[in-house]
Design a protein around this motif. Structure first.
Motif, PDB file in Angstrom:
ATOM      1  N   ARG A  23      -9.540 -11.203 -26.814  1.00 43.96           N
ATOM      2  CA  ARG A  23     -10.788 -11.722 -27.371  1.00 43.96           C
ATOM      3  C   ARG A  23     -11.038 -13.167 -26.937  1.00 43.96           C
ATOM      4  NH1 ARG A  23     -15.008 -13.029 -28.805  1.00 43.96           N
ATOM      5  NH2 ARG A  23     -16.129 -12.615 -30.733  1.00 43.96           N
ATOM      6  N   ARG A  24      -9.989 -13.971 -26.973  1.00 41.42           N
ATOM      7  CA  ARG A  24     -10.140 -15.392 -26.600  1.00 41.42           C
ATOM      8  C   ARG A  24     -10.513 -15.528 -25.112  1.00 41.42           C
ATOM      9  NH1 ARG A  24      -4.937 -15.887 -30.011  1.00 41.42           N
ATOM     10  NH2 ARG A  24      -5.868 -16.307 -32.044  1.00 41.42           N
TER      11      ARG A  24
ATOM     12  N   ALA B 111      -5.011  -8.044 -29.115  1.00 40.57           N
ATOM     13  CA  ALA B 111      -6.473  -8.067 -29.290  1.00 40.57           C
ATOM     14  C   ALA B 111      -7.002  -9.507 -29.354  1.00 40.57           C
ATOM     15  CB  ALA B 111      -6.869  -7.300 -30.541  1.00 40.57           C
ATOM     16  N   ASP B 112      -6.296 -10.384 -30.083  1.00 36.81           N
ATOM     17  CA  ASP B 112      -6.771 -11.773 -30.194  1.00 36.81           C
ATOM     18  C   ASP B 112      -6.752 -12.476 -28.829  1.00 36.81           C
ATOM     19  OD1 ASP B 112      -7.186 -11.403 -32.854  1.00 36.81           O
ATOM     20  OD2 ASP B 112      -5.397 -12.508 -33.529  1.00 36.81           O
TER      21      ASP B 112
ATOM     22  N   PHE C 119      -8.807 -22.555 -30.478  1.00 31.97           N
ATOM     23  CA  PHE C 119      -8.623 -21.163 -30.039  1.00 31.97           C
ATOM     24  C   PHE C 119      -7.969 -20.310 -31.117  1.00 31.97           C
ATOM     25  CE2 PHE C 119      -9.380 -22.665 -25.647  1.00 31.97           C
ATOM     26  CZ  PHE C 119     -10.232 -21.659 -25.229  1.00 31.97           C
TER      27      PHE C 119
ATOM     28  N   VAL D  27     -10.154 -18.236 -33.248  1.00 27.60           N
ATOM     29  CA  VAL D  27     -10.847 -17.082 -32.637  1.00 27.60           C
ATOM     30  C   VAL D  27      -9.967 -15.846 -32.787  1.00 27.60           C
ATOM     31  CG1 VAL D  27     -11.779 -16.134 -30.507  1.00 27.60           C
ATOM     32  CG2 VAL D  27     -11.991 -18.581 -30.969  1.00 27.60           C
ATOM     33  N   HIS D  28     -10.526 -14.808 -33.373  1.00 26.09           N
ATOM     34  CA  HIS D  28      -9.783 -13.554 -33.543  1.00 26.09           C
ATOM     35  C   HIS D  28     -10.667 -12.369 -33.166  1.00 26.09           C
ATOM     36  CE1 HIS D  28      -6.516 -15.592 -35.629  1.00 26.09           C
ATOM     37  NE2 HIS D  28      -7.447 -16.254 -36.313  1.00 26.09           N
ATOM     38  N   ALA D  29      -9.993 -11.310 -32.799  1.00 25.51           N
ATOM     39  CA  ALA D  29     -10.721 -10.056 -32.590  1.00 25.51           C
ATOM     40  C   ALA D  29     -10.946  -9.446 -33.959  1.00 25.51           C
ATOM     41  CB  ALA D  29      -9.895  -9.119 -31.722  1.00 25.51           C
TER      42      ALA D  29
ATOM     43  N   PHE E 100     -12.547  -4.895 -23.713  1.00 25.98           N
ATOM     44  CA  PHE E 100     -11.484  -4.336 -24.563  1.00 25.98           C
ATOM     45  C   PHE E 100     -11.149  -2.917 -24.111  1.00 25.98           C
ATOM     46  CE2 PHE E 100      -9.979  -6.442 -28.484  1.00 25.98           C
ATOM     47  CZ  PHE E 100     -10.477  -7.708 -28.222  1.00 25.98           C
TER      48      PHE E 100
ATOM     49  N   MET F 190     -14.012 -14.728 -24.676  1.00 26.04           N
ATOM     50  CA  MET F 190     -14.906 -15.809 -25.111  1.00 26.04           C
ATOM     51  C   MET F 190     -15.009 -16.895 -24.050  1.00 26.04           C
ATOM     52  SD  MET F 190     -15.099 -17.766 -28.696  1.00 26.04           S
ATOM     53  CE  MET F 190     -13.874 -18.959 -28.370  1.00 26.04           C
ATOM     54  N   VAL F 191     -13.910 -17.123 -23.353  1.00 23.91           N
ATOM     55  CA  VAL F 191     -13.917 -18.135 -22.298  1.00 23.91           C
ATOM     56  C   VAL F 191     -14.893 -17.738 -21.179  1.00 23.91           C
ATOM     57  CG1 VAL F 191     -12.494 -19.137 -20.454  1.00 23.91           C
ATOM     58  CG2 VAL F 191     -11.611 -18.997 -22.789  1.00 23.91           C
TER      59      VAL F 191
ATOM     60  N   LEU G 200     -13.933  -4.313 -33.943  1.00 22.35           N
ATOM     61  CA  LEU G 200     -13.764  -4.226 -32.485  1.00 22.35           C
ATOM     62  C   LEU G 200     -12.470  -3.493 -32.139  1.00 22.35           C
ATOM     63  CD1 LEU G 200     -14.666  -5.029 -29.621  1.00 22.35           C
ATOM     64  CD2 LEU G 200     -13.556  -7.242 -29.956  1.00 22.35           C
ATOM     65  N   LYS G 201     -11.417  -3.796 -32.872  1.00 23.02           N
ATOM     66  CA  LYS G 201     -10.135  -3.122 -32.629  1.00 23.02           C
ATOM     67  C   LYS G 201     -10.265  -1.627 -32.931  1.00 23.02           C
ATOM     68  CE  LYS G 201      -7.568  -6.508 -34.816  1.00 23.02           C
ATOM     69  NZ  LYS G 201      -6.321  -7.041 -35.413  1.00 23.02           N
TER      70      LYS G 201
ATOM     71  N   THR H 123     -12.086   0.163 -30.264  1.00 23.44           N
ATOM     72  CA  THR H 123     -11.226   0.329 -29.081  1.00 23.44           C
ATOM     73  C   THR H 123     -10.250   1.484 -29.303  1.00 23.44           C
ATOM     74  OG1 THR H 123     -11.394  -2.049 -28.707  1.00 23.44           O
ATOM     75  CG2 THR H 123      -9.671  -0.885 -27.502  1.00 23.44           C
TER      76      THR H 123
ATOM     77  N   THR I 160     -17.828  -7.951 -24.316  1.00 22.97           N
ATOM     78  CA  THR I 160     -16.473  -8.066 -24.866  1.00 22.97           C
ATOM     79  C   THR I 160     -15.907  -6.691 -25.184  1.00 22.97           C
ATOM     80  OG1 THR I 160     -16.992 -10.222 -25.798  1.00 22.97           O
ATOM     81  CG2 THR I 160     -15.133  -9.038 -26.770  1.00 22.97           C
TER      82      THR I 160
END
Lengths: 160, 247
Positions: free
Chosen positions: A19-20, A15-16, B9, B12-14, A36, A23-24, B18-19, B22, A32
């Motif tokens: 997510r990154r 997930a991270d 970076f 930055v976390h989800a 996902f 963001m890019v 959001l998880k 999903t 977003t």
């Protein structure tokens, strides 16, 4: 089709990363969330096994980048990209982390993936070439140009 | 530079929401979690849609079948009206006076093709008696001009085999007016003609008159006023000679 347990494991693990990359490329939360759903749905429906964890991670990165690009190609998305504030999962404004992140995100789109994959994920130019389906020399060129642009923006730190 | 970008970076976390969304999306879309009822509904969906379509077709079909698109008014002294649907079937039989009720009671023309119905009515012994003593007026009126023209043709064919039958094409505009006055279209058309010649004529007077009596008045008033009886559209086939000025 993969099991629900497998899906939950992948969400926790990637997930991270997803997510990154979002963001890019993207600038709002709704997009977003779409990415996902798209990426993890593709994962669940993918029946072919992965050769290794690295293979699985590279698959997630490639699929996420492609999903973002597909989303941005859409006429309507291209016309409306509001600069929503990021939620609490990004660095706070005013911090050095935020300054660096802003500098990376301000790069022209073609450089951002290369910077993320090289500086954050630690991929080599050859690996980036495979993920982005680009010629290795092109990746080197992009890396060099991105490095100079970031150096100029951040005014410090000797780039690699 | 490497470290700075990695640190940036890394921050930055989800987020958990959001998880979770999903997971819920996958649960709903792929795993149908908690969705036994949804699955049942999904399976029943096409059947329900088909049932709704069938119901709509039945209701629509029934509406089409039972809605008259043209009226055949039969007036002698008995006055009745047949409602014809778009499939040329008789769907209503409406009597407008006591004699009409008596005549309608002895008929079984519902759901018959209007041609058969007309033949049956004109062959009826009671109607034959009325025809020998008076005038039988057949009037068709409706919105669909093509259908009315066909019915008119069929009426003329049918009338040609009988004495004292007149056929007329009425105006669709007058159907509602006629019904609101409690008269068949044919008789109401005759009333309008009479009203032109004698403005004092009332609906009540005409309601109690036979067609023979109405035509007689029309002919008399027209002669008095020195004009052709305005019943030229009525076709005489035999008998009394109204419309030909030889009464």
């Amino acid at each position: 089709m993969r099991s629900e347990e497998d899906a939950n494991r992948a969400i926790e693990k990637y997930a991270d990363t997803v997510r990154r990359i979002c963001m890019v490329h993207l600038k709002n939360e709704a997009d977003t969330e779409d990415i996902f759903q798209t990426v993890f749905l593709k994962y669940v429906l993918r029946s072919a096994p992965f050769e290794s964890e690295e293979h699985e991670k590279a698959w997630f990165i490639r699929v996420t980048i492609n999903a973002c690009k597909d989303l941005l190609k859409s006429f309507f998305r291209a016309q409306m990209v509001p600069l929503d504030d990021w939620d609490g999962t990004a660095p706070e404004p005013g911090t050095e982390q935020r300054e660096v992140l802003d500098a990376v995100l301000a790069l022209p789109p073609k450089y951002k993936d290369v910077v993320y994959l090289h500086y954050y994920e630690g991929y080599s130019a050859a690996e980036i070439g495979r993920i982005l389906q680009k010629n290795v020399n092109s990746v080197y060129t992009l890396m060099n140009r991105a490095r100079h642009m970031l150096k100029k923006t951040l005014k410090g730190g000797e780039p690699d | 530079m490497n470290d700075k970008i990695r640190d940036a970076f890394d921050a930055v976390h989800a987020d958990e929401a959001l998880k979770q969304r999903t997971r819920e999306y996958l649960g709903k879309t792929v795993y149908r979690r908690g969705g036994r009822r949804n699955t049942a509904l999904r399976r029943l969906g096409p059947a329900m849609a088909a049932a709704c379509l069938l119901l709509a077709l039945c209701v629509g079909g029934a509406y089409l079948y039972f809605t008259p698109t043209a009226f055949i008014s039969i007036d002698v002294n008995p006055s009745l009206e047949l409602g014809v649907n778009c499939f040329d079937r008789i769907v209503t039989v409406e009597a407008y006076n006591e004699d009409g009720q008596a005549l309608a009671g002895g008929l079984s023309v519902k759901n018959l093709d209007y041609r058969e119905a007309l033949e049956q009515i004109l062959a009826d012994q009671d109607v034959e008696v009325y025809m020998t003593e008076g005038i039988l007026s057949l009037t068709v009126a409706g919105e669909n001009e093509d259908q009315c023209a066909e019915i008119y043709q069929a009426m003329e064919n049918c009338a040609s085999e009988h004495r004292n039958v007149r056929c007329h094409a009425g105006s669709s505009d007058t159907i509602e007016e006629a019904h609101s006055e409690g008269m068949s279209v044919g008789k109401y058309q005759a009333y309008l003609i009479l009203l032109e010649l004698d403005p004092d004529t009332t609906v009540e007077q005409v309601q109690n008159m036979s067609m023979y009596e109405i035509y007689q008045l029309i002919y008399t008033y027209a002669r008095e006023q020195g004009i052709e009886p305005p019943i030229g559209g009525w076709h005489e086939h035999s008998g009394h000679g109204y419309g030909h000025g030889d009464d």
